[in-house]
Design an enzyme around this catalytic site. Sequence first.
Site, PDB file in Angstrom:
ATOM      1  N   SER A  46       0.863  -1.183   0.000  1.00 35.77           N
ATOM      2  CA  SER A  46       0.000   0.000   0.000  1.00 35.77           C
ATOM      3  C   SER A  46       0.897   1.229   0.000  1.00 35.77           C
ATOM      4  O   SER A  46       2.093   1.146   0.257  1.00 35.77           O
ATOM      5  CB  SER A  46      -0.905   0.013   1.243  1.00 35.77           C
ATOM      6  OG  SER A  46      -0.141   0.272   2.413  1.00 35.77           O
ATOM      7  N   LEU A 110       2.792  -1.029   5.147  1.00 33.96           N
ATOM      8  CA  LEU A 110       2.190   0.250   5.511  1.00 33.96           C
ATOM      9  C   LEU A 110       3.291   1.294   5.607  1.00 33.96           C
ATOM     10  O   LEU A 110       4.275   1.111   6.322  1.00 33.96           O
ATOM     11  CB  LEU A 110       1.448   0.143   6.851  1.00 33.96           C
ATOM     12  CG  LEU A 110       0.830   1.435   7.384  1.00 33.96           C
ATOM     13  CD1 LEU A 110      -0.214   1.983   6.410  1.00 33.96           C
ATOM     14  CD2 LEU A 110       0.200   1.200   8.758  1.00 33.96           C
ATOM     15  N   VAL A 141       6.849  -2.310   7.645  1.00 30.36           N
ATOM     16  CA  VAL A 141       6.798  -0.851   7.657  1.00 30.36           C
ATOM     17  C   VAL A 141       7.577  -0.359   6.444  1.00 30.36           C
ATOM     18  O   VAL A 141       8.710  -0.781   6.208  1.00 30.36           O
ATOM     19  CB  VAL A 141       7.419  -0.272   8.948  1.00 30.36           C
ATOM     20  CG1 VAL A 141       7.415   1.254   8.888  1.00 30.36           C
ATOM     21  CG2 VAL A 141       6.662  -0.751  10.167  1.00 30.36           C
ATOM     22  N   LYS A 142       6.953   0.532   5.669  1.00 28.57           N
ATOM     23  CA  LYS A 142       7.627   1.069   4.477  1.00 28.57           C
ATOM     24  C   LYS A 142       8.349   2.378   4.829  1.00 28.57           C
ATOM     25  O   LYS A 142       7.747   3.304   5.376  1.00 28.57           O
ATOM     26  CB  LYS A 142       6.618   1.336   3.357  1.00 28.57           C
ATOM     27  CG  LYS A 142       6.125   0.095   2.666  1.00 28.57           C
ATOM     28  CD  LYS A 142       5.146   0.421   1.547  1.00 28.57           C
ATOM     29  CE  LYS A 142       5.843   0.828   0.271  1.00 28.57           C
ATOM     30  NZ  LYS A 142       4.864   0.986  -0.852  1.00 28.57           N
ATOM     31  N   ILE A 143       9.629   2.410   4.477  1.00 29.60           N
ATOM     32  CA  ILE A 143      10.460   3.586   4.724  1.00 29.60           C
ATOM     33  C   ILE A 143      11.140   3.977   3.415  1.00 29.60           C
ATOM     34  O   ILE A 143      11.745   3.114   2.760  1.00 29.60           O
ATOM     35  CB  ILE A 143      11.515   3.300   5.802  1.00 29.60           C
ATOM     36  CG1 ILE A 143      10.836   2.938   7.138  1.00 29.60           C
ATOM     37  CG2 ILE A 143      12.453   4.500   5.988  1.00 29.60           C
ATOM     38  CD1 ILE A 143      11.815   2.551   8.235  1.00 29.60           C
TER      39      ILE A 143
END
EC number: 2.2.1.2
Length: 368
Positions: A46, A110, A141-143
């Site tokens: 996402s 996310l 977790v998207k960074i």
Amino acid sequence: MSGNSNLQALSDAGVAVWLDDLSRQRINSGNLAELIRDYNLVGVTSNPTIFASAMSNAEDYREQINELAARGAGVDEAVRELTTRDIREAADVFRDVHKATGGEDGRISLEVDPRLAHDTEGTVTEALELAKAVDRPNMFVKIPATPEGLPAITRTLAEGVSVNVTLIFSVQRYREVMDAFMTGLERAKENGHDVGQIHSVASFFVSRVDSEIDKRLKAMGAPEHLYGKAAIANARLAYSAYEETFTGSRWQALEQAGANRQRPLWASTGVKEPAYSDTRYVDELVAPHTVNTMPESTLYATADHGNIVGDTVRGTAAASQEVFDSLSAAGVDLDDVYAVLEREGVDKFEKSWEELLQTVSQQLEQAR
């Protein structure tokens, strides 16, 4: 896994099929479960643009919006609760996939607030908060892989949190991402975490590279044989860097401690140029230990008429470098291309985030 021979061929070749889309409607209607069952889907990504689109349909979120409005929640709190609920519920849909693949797939991503793309401390804080809020073992977790994002990636991994690194455009930045990943695992080990429970992917963007370079080639009147070559060559060079990095002594030490490789993930694989085959960024990027996260239209196109003939990446590094030598000789400033793409990528997600905040704010006001 499925009755579709093209998608099964991708899976057999070592490519994990992920969907680049998520919405509550997709979850509640059973569509997500259907894609897992019939289309070899083993993951979802996402981003702010996807959530902005999903939440423009207020009906799917009305009940929760009403609850949030009734208790006086602010817009930032509401967005956090709406998005984490979608991620949590999608993660539960993929629970069996996650278990069957030993934690490698069945993953849901996310992204941290894109306004933090140049804020290391803020990114780390938010990443850890998101991981705690979702509280699912199959969450990423998207960074973003900005210069400020690199140390945040390391520090988040060091806390035992699995990370999807996003917005990678150049092979050089990808090398820096792999270094940040290994440093994070080394620190996680020092901190007492089981590195075997930490997973990561590195999202290398594809189609946007062709779009930017083709635009420049056309502006300078370059020969047409140079068009549409850069993105695939760029990704193939990235895979060569991956092979080199994950056979070195530094990685071997981590692997002996039970660490999992950070897989390359091909992102932005929807074709934007109508003259190109709509499955080219799938067909031409088949290699072991990779992920291809596709828009829904690309997923269905691949299932219908993809040309999956096995590994199309390994052994192509020399030819891919020749493509970039030709582009440089034609006058394309590649460093500027990558800088522009990174800046535009961050800006696009910031704009989508602002649209999301505005949409949810209006829905809260209407509910009140």
